[in-house]
Design a protein around this motif. Structure first.
Motif, short mmCIF file in Angstrom:
data_model
loop_
_atom_site.label_atom_id
_atom_site.label_comp_id
_atom_site.label_asym_id
_atom_site.label_seq_id
_atom_site.Cartn_x
_atom_site.Cartn_y
_atom_site.Cartn_z
N THR A 241 0.99 -1.45 -0.32
CA THR A 241 -0.11 0.29 0.22
C THR A 241 0.94 1.31 -0.20
O THR A 241 0.08 2.24 -0.54
CB THR A 241 -1.06 0.31 1.27
N PHE A 242 1.90 0.94 0.52
CA PHE A 242 3.06 1.87 0.40
C PHE A 242 3.76 2.26 -0.39
O PHE A 242 4.29 3.41 -1.32
CB PHE A 242 4.25 2.06 1.73
N HIS A 243 4.20 1.18 -1.37
CA HIS A 243 5.27 1.50 -2.90
C HIS A 243 5.48 -0.02 -3.09
O HIS A 243 4.74 -1.20 -2.79
CB HIS A 243 6.16 2.24 -2.25
N GLU A 244 4.24 -0.60 -4.32
CA GLU A 244 4.20 -2.14 -4.94
C GLU A 244 5.82 -2.76 -4.97
O GLU A 244 5.51 -3.84 -4.94
CB GLU A 244 4.22 -1.69 -6.37
N ASP A 245 6.69 -1.58 -5.03
CA ASP A 245 8.18 -2.69 -5.12
C ASP A 245 8.38 -3.69 -3.99
O ASP A 245 9.35 -4.82 -3.72
CB ASP A 245 8.95 -1.45 -5.00
N LEU A 246 7.59 -3.18 -2.65
CA LEU A 246 7.88 -4.10 -2.08
C LEU A 246 7.44 -5.07 -1.47
O LEU A 246 7.81 -5.89 -0.44
CB LEU A 246 7.48 -3.17 -1.17
N LEU A 247 6.93 -5.51 -3.26
CA LEU A 247 6.08 -6.82 -2.49
C LEU A 247 7.18 -7.25 -3.03
O LEU A 247 6.81 -9.47 -2.83
CB LEU A 247 5.11 -7.08 -4.25
N THR A 248 8.40 -6.75 -3.64
CA THR A 248 9.04 -8.03 -4.25
C THR A 248 10.68 -7.94 -3.70
O THR A 248 11.89 -8.95 -3.68
CB THR A 248 9.79 -8.21 -5.89
N LEU A 249 10.26 -7.19 -2.22
CA LEU A 249 11.81 -6.78 -1.52
C LEU A 249 12.18 -7.50 -0.66
O LEU A 249 11.30 -8.83 -0.70
CB LEU A 249 10.77 -5.58 -0.64
N PRO A 250 13.47 -8.51 -0.61
CA PRO A 250 13.95 -9.52 0.14
C PRO A 250 13.64 -9.42 1.71
O PRO A 250 13.38 -8.14 2.09
CB PRO A 250 15.45 -9.87 0.06
N LEU B 217 13.16 -1.81 6.56
CA LEU B 217 12.88 -1.62 5.89
C LEU B 217 12.78 0.22 6.46
O LEU B 217 12.40 0.94 5.76
CB LEU B 217 11.32 -1.70 6.50
N ILE B 218 13.30 0.27 7.49
CA ILE B 218 13.82 1.57 8.58
C ILE B 218 14.79 1.90 7.56
O ILE B 218 14.83 4.01 6.99
CB ILE B 218 13.45 1.94 10.04
N ASP B 219 15.60 1.55 8.17
CA ASP B 219 17.10 2.35 7.55
C ASP B 219 17.83 2.68 6.27
O ASP B 219 18.29 3.17 5.41
CB ASP B 219 18.67 1.14 7.36
N SER B 220 16.40 1.93 5.78
CA SER B 220 16.61 1.68 4.26
C SER B 220 15.76 2.67 3.28
O SER B 220 15.86 3.18 1.78
CB SER B 220 16.08 -0.13 3.41
N ARG B 221 15.57 3.41 4.58
CA ARG B 221 14.45 4.40 3.54
C ARG B 221 12.69 4.25 2.77
O ARG B 221 12.37 4.71 2.20
CB ARG B 221 14.87 5.64 3.48
N LEU B 222 12.61 2.90 3.23
CA LEU B 222 10.98 2.59 2.31
C LEU B 222 10.43 2.99 3.02
O LEU B 222 8.97 2.81 2.49
CB LEU B 222 11.82 0.72 2.49
N ILE B 223 9.57 3.03 4.35
CA ILE B 223 8.79 3.71 5.08
C ILE B 223 9.75 4.12 5.35
O ILE B 223 10.08 4.02 6.67
CB ILE B 223 8.09 1.94 5.36
N ASN B 224 8.14 5.82 6.04
CA ASN B 224 8.69 6.06 7.67
C ASN B 224 8.22 6.33 9.03
O ASN B 224 7.35 5.60 8.63
CB ASN B 224 8.46 8.12 6.78
N SER B 225 8.10 6.93 9.32
CA SER B 225 7.91 6.84 10.31
C SER B 225 5.85 6.51 10.41
O SER B 225 5.21 5.85 11.23
CB SER B 225 8.42 7.92 11.77
N LEU B 226 5.56 7.62 9.92
CA LEU B 226 4.16 7.32 9.68
C LEU B 226 3.39 6.33 9.20
O LEU B 226 2.52 5.45 9.45
CB LEU B 226 3.77 8.43 9.57
N ALA B 227 4.65 5.75 8.16
CA ALA B 227 3.82 4.83 7.28
C ALA B 227 4.19 3.86 8.26
O ALA B 227 3.44 2.37 8.11
CB ALA B 227 4.62 4.62 5.75
#
Length: 88
Positions: free
Chosen positions: A16-25, A30-40
């Motif tokens: 729901t935050f980003h479609e690319d997260l479906l295939t993420l290892p 998730l935090i250090d890589s900045r794929l999601i922020n604190s609100l997400a």
């Protein structure tokens, strides 16, 4: 041991935050890589509580488990996950 259905639910919640997260290892931070922020992150936690039907004591969970797909699967869908709450 990973719960495949639980992993699919975590990935769906992340998508729901980003479609690319479906295939993420599953072990990417998730935090250090900045794929999601604190609100997400807060929204993700609520979505996982809704999907799993249980609300784990997040204060008692090691922070490292909150940062990866593998950890989230274990918390919300693993054998140690709290039993779903039944409302009457």
């Amino acid at each position: 041991m990973s719960n495949g259905n639980g992993e699919a639910q975590v990935r769906q919640a992340l998508s729901t935050f980003h479609e690319d997260l479906l295939t993420l290892p599953a072990d990417v931070d998730l935090i250090d890589s900045r794929l999601i922020n604190s609100l997400a992150f807060i929204t993700l936690m609520q979505n996982l509580i809704d999907a799993s039907g249980c609300e784990p004591d997040l204060d008692a969970v090691p922070i490292a488990k909150l940062r990866t797909i593998d950890g989230l699967v274990e918390i919300f869908f693993g054998s140690d996950a709290p039993a779903p709450q039944v409302t009457q």
